[in-house]
Design a protein around this motif. Structure first.
Motif, short mmCIF file in Angstrom:
data_model
loop_
_atom_site.label_atom_id
_atom_site.label_comp_id
_atom_site.label_asym_id
_atom_site.label_seq_id
_atom_site.Cartn_x
_atom_site.Cartn_y
_atom_site.Cartn_z
N SER A 217 -0.61 -9.02 9.54
CA SER A 217 0.18 -9.50 10.68
C SER A 217 0.39 -8.34 11.65
O SER A 217 -0.01 -7.21 11.39
CB SER A 217 1.54 -10.02 10.20
OG SER A 217 2.40 -8.94 9.88
N ASN A 218 1.08 -8.62 12.77
CA ASN A 218 1.33 -7.54 13.74
C ASN A 218 2.71 -6.90 13.54
O ASN A 218 3.19 -6.18 14.40
CB ASN A 218 1.18 -8.05 15.18
CG ASN A 218 2.27 -9.05 15.55
OD1 ASN A 218 2.98 -9.57 14.70
ND2 ASN A 218 2.39 -9.33 16.84
N LYS A 219 3.31 -7.18 12.38
CA LYS A 219 4.58 -6.54 12.03
C LYS A 219 4.49 -6.00 10.61
O LYS A 219 4.45 -6.75 9.65
CB LYS A 219 5.75 -7.54 12.14
CG LYS A 219 7.11 -6.92 11.88
CD LYS A 219 8.20 -7.95 12.05
CE LYS A 219 9.58 -7.35 11.79
NZ LYS A 219 10.64 -8.37 11.94
N LEU A 220 4.39 -4.68 10.51
CA LEU A 220 4.30 -4.02 9.22
C LEU A 220 5.64 -3.39 8.86
O LEU A 220 6.28 -2.76 9.71
CB LEU A 220 3.22 -2.93 9.24
CG LEU A 220 1.77 -3.40 9.46
CD1 LEU A 220 0.85 -2.19 9.62
CD2 LEU A 220 1.30 -4.27 8.30
N VAL A 221 6.05 -3.56 7.62
CA VAL A 221 7.28 -2.92 7.12
C VAL A 221 6.87 -1.98 5.99
O VAL A 221 6.22 -2.40 5.02
CB VAL A 221 8.30 -3.96 6.63
CG1 VAL A 221 9.54 -3.26 6.07
CG2 VAL A 221 8.69 -4.91 7.76
N VAL A 222 7.23 -0.71 6.14
CA VAL A 222 6.85 0.32 5.17
C VAL A 222 8.10 0.91 4.54
O VAL A 222 8.93 1.50 5.24
CB VAL A 222 6.03 1.45 5.85
CG1 VAL A 222 5.54 2.45 4.81
CG2 VAL A 222 4.86 0.87 6.65
N GLU A 223 8.25 0.73 3.24
CA GLU A 223 9.35 1.37 2.50
C GLU A 223 8.81 2.70 1.97
O GLU A 223 7.87 2.72 1.18
CB GLU A 223 9.80 0.49 1.33
CG GLU A 223 10.48 -0.82 1.74
CD GLU A 223 11.93 -0.62 2.15
OE1 GLU A 223 12.45 0.52 2.01
OE2 GLU A 223 12.55 -1.60 2.61
N GLY A 224 9.40 3.79 2.41
CA GLY A 224 8.90 5.10 2.02
C GLY A 224 9.03 5.36 0.53
O GLY A 224 9.97 4.90 -0.11
N VAL A 225 8.06 6.07 -0.04
CA VAL A 225 8.09 6.46 -1.45
C VAL A 225 7.97 7.98 -1.54
O VAL A 225 7.64 8.65 -0.56
CB VAL A 225 6.96 5.78 -2.25
CG1 VAL A 225 7.13 4.27 -2.25
CG2 VAL A 225 5.58 6.16 -1.68
N ASP A 226 8.28 8.53 -2.72
CA ASP A 226 8.26 9.99 -2.89
C ASP A 226 6.85 10.56 -3.02
O ASP A 226 6.58 11.67 -2.58
CB ASP A 226 9.08 10.39 -4.13
CG ASP A 226 10.56 10.11 -3.94
OD1 ASP A 226 11.02 10.17 -2.78
OD2 ASP A 226 11.24 9.83 -4.94
N LYS A 227 5.95 9.78 -3.63
CA LYS A 227 4.60 10.30 -3.83
C LYS A 227 3.62 9.15 -4.02
O LYS A 227 4.02 8.02 -4.34
CB LYS A 227 4.55 11.23 -5.04
CG LYS A 227 4.91 10.56 -6.35
CD LYS A 227 4.83 11.55 -7.50
CE LYS A 227 5.18 10.84 -8.83
NZ LYS A 227 5.08 11.76 -9.98
N LEU A 228 2.36 9.45 -3.83
CA LEU A 228 1.29 8.47 -4.04
C LEU A 228 0.33 9.00 -5.11
O LEU A 228 0.20 10.22 -5.29
CB LEU A 228 0.51 8.23 -2.74
CG LEU A 228 1.28 7.58 -1.59
CD1 LEU A 228 0.36 7.41 -0.40
CD2 LEU A 228 1.87 6.25 -1.99
N GLY A 229 -0.34 8.08 -5.80
CA GLY A 229 -1.29 8.45 -6.85
C GLY A 229 -2.72 8.16 -6.45
O GLY A 229 -3.01 7.77 -5.31
N GLY A 230 -3.62 8.33 -7.39
CA GLY A 230 -5.04 8.10 -7.13
C GLY A 230 -5.40 6.62 -7.19
O GLY A 230 -4.61 5.77 -7.61
N THR A 231 -6.62 6.31 -6.77
CA THR A 231 -7.09 4.92 -6.80
C THR A 231 -8.61 4.92 -6.61
O THR A 231 -9.23 5.95 -6.40
CB THR A 231 -6.42 4.07 -5.71
OG1 THR A 231 -6.73 2.69 -5.91
CG2 THR A 231 -6.89 4.48 -4.32
N GLU A 232 -9.19 3.72 -6.67
CA GLU A 232 -10.60 3.52 -6.32
C GLU A 232 -10.67 2.45 -5.26
O GLU A 232 -9.94 1.46 -5.32
CB GLU A 232 -11.43 3.14 -7.55
CG GLU A 232 -12.91 3.02 -7.25
CD GLU A 232 -13.80 2.99 -8.50
OE1 GLU A 232 -15.01 2.78 -8.35
OE2 GLU A 232 -13.28 3.19 -9.61
#
Length: 435
Positions: A217-232
């Motif tokens: 959509s044209n409205k994004l809501v982002v809740e901040g987090v402390d860290k991100l991990g790996g992925t594929e």
């Protein structure tokens, strides 16, 4: 300067698979900077712009392992921030428009991000205001050196906020989202771009541990987090290349099958080609374009007025395919008005098509009227120079349809966005030589 020599006027036949999406790759590759853990990315196109970005990431200190053709493992656990203020970085960053998207991840994770004024296609002004206004709203301090055209943003800790973007910039939205995922609190981004490639970025970030809602959509809501991990992650096929092959099939009256196109992510693209009279058939997840031996006829609007095809933010028609549409229209039955709203220099390549015999009226920098030949008069082979990626491929399609030998100079522009295009075209019968 490298050159293509094309013997045109021949029918092609067979199947061709689109490469991974260039515009998605430039976003996804920058996102690996958000985590110290390993990230594996598949279906990366082997093209100049993407390879430049991978090389830049390597100089930043990212550990890069090539697993197979198009598959890489990245690990950004020891970033060299001093490289960002080096003369070498100022030179490297200028050669690639997509380098702007390293700023958001670096700012979010390390508290600072720098970039020289990026280069890219000469298709008109491409403002960076959306990117930096977003960073400033998240709490970053902005600085710009006019002397060496060097941008910088710094912040001890980004804080979530509400923002209404002035334009639905794809790269701007991507950059702001990548900054916001590690910010403190909630960020709401309204008038956000919602292209499939941006959706792919958001889905990848969510798998890494981000909390993004409103994807698509044209409205994004982002809740901040402390860290991100790996992925594929696996990238989508390139929709611009898919559109290019549809246009190529029609212009050369060839029967082609474009495989594994991810139909559900193509939006209006098949339908816009159908408005030009081109048959685009769905066969599973493939596109089949039959040979248009009797040509193709442009539709008019219901009231009988001339068809207008214009670009718009997703889910509107992508501006990157308007050059292809314009070339394809030169051999249609009927007329069409092409309205390129986003870039004021993108239609200037039409003088080369006029030299080939096309009937085009350039109304102003943004609009061109095309009167189709209906194949009663073929385009003439000529010598030309590619001004940018999309115009370059459009001229290549024109040359493949024109009888005789054409020369296209400055094909480095085409190589920036299309993987081994000459080899892949030869595999379906094209007579093209790199000299």
């Amino acid at each position: 300067m490298k050159t293509f020599k094309i013997d045109g006027g021949h029918k092609l036949k067979g199947s061709i698979q689109p490469q991974g999406a260039k515009n998605e790759a430039l976003q996804i590759l920058c996102a690996i900077l958000l985590t110290p853990e390993k990230v594996v990315i598949n279906n990366i196109p082997d093209i100049v712009d993407v390879n430049k970005l991978i090389k830049l990431l390597g100089k930043l200190g990212v550990k890069i392992i090539k697993l197979a053709h198009g598959s890489y493992q990245f690990q950004a656990d020891n970033i060299n921030l001093k490289y960002l203020e080096s003369p070498e970085f100022k030179e490297d960053g200028r050669g690639l428009r997509g380098s702007i998207m390293i700023v958001g991840p670096l700012l979010a994770r390390f508290g600072k991000g720098y970039i020289p004024k990026p280069g890219g296609d000469k298709i008109g002004r491409r403002r960076l205001d959306t990117h930096f206004e977003g960073f400033i709203k998240l709490g970053a301090k902005f600085r710009y050196s006019r002397e060496d055209q060097f941008y910088g943003v710094e912040a001890k800790k980004l804080k979530g906020t509400y923002m209404l973007l002035e334009e639905a910039s794809v790269t701007g939205t991507a950059n702001i989202v990548m900054a916001a995922v590690l910010a403190e609190g909630k960020t709401t981004i309204y008038n956000a771009a919602c292209e499939p490639y941006l959706q792919q970025l958001c889905k990848m970030l969510n798998r890494m541990g981000a909390k993004i809602t409103g994807v698509g959509s044209n409205k994004l809501v982002v809740e901040g987090v402390d860290k991100l991990g790996g992925t594929e992650h696996r990238m989508l096929p390139d929709m611009i290349e898919i559109g290019s092959w549809i246009g190529l099939a029609a212009m050369t009256k060839s029967e082609l099958t474009i495989t594994n196109v991810s139909w559900d992510d193509l939006g209006l693209i098949p339908n816009v080609f159908r408005k030009l009279g081109i048959t685009v058939e769905r066969q599973g997840d493939d596109i089949h374009v039959p040979a248009h031996t009797d040509g193709y006829q442009i539709q008019s609007f219901i009231d009988g007025s001339i068809l207008t095809i214009s670009d718009a933010p997703w889910p509107g028609f992508t501006p990157d395919l308007l050059s292809i549409i314009l070339v394809v229209a030169t051999q249609a039955r009927g007329s069409v008005l092409i309205h390129q709203k986003m870039f004021e220099s993108r239609l200037f390549f039409v003088d080369k098509l006029i030299d080939m015999g096309a009937k085009i009226i350039l109304c102003d920098p943004h609009r061109a009227t095309v009167i189709g030949h209906d194949f009663k008069s073929t385009l003439k082979a000529t010598t030309m120079t590619s001004p940018d990626i999309r115009a370059g491929v459009s001229l290549l399609i024109a040359a493949l349809s024109a009888k005789g030998t054409s020369i296209i100079h400055n094909i480095e522009q085409i190589d920036r966005g299309y993987e081994r295009i000459d080899e892949r075209l030869r595999a379906i019968g094209a007579k093209i030589e790199r000299i």
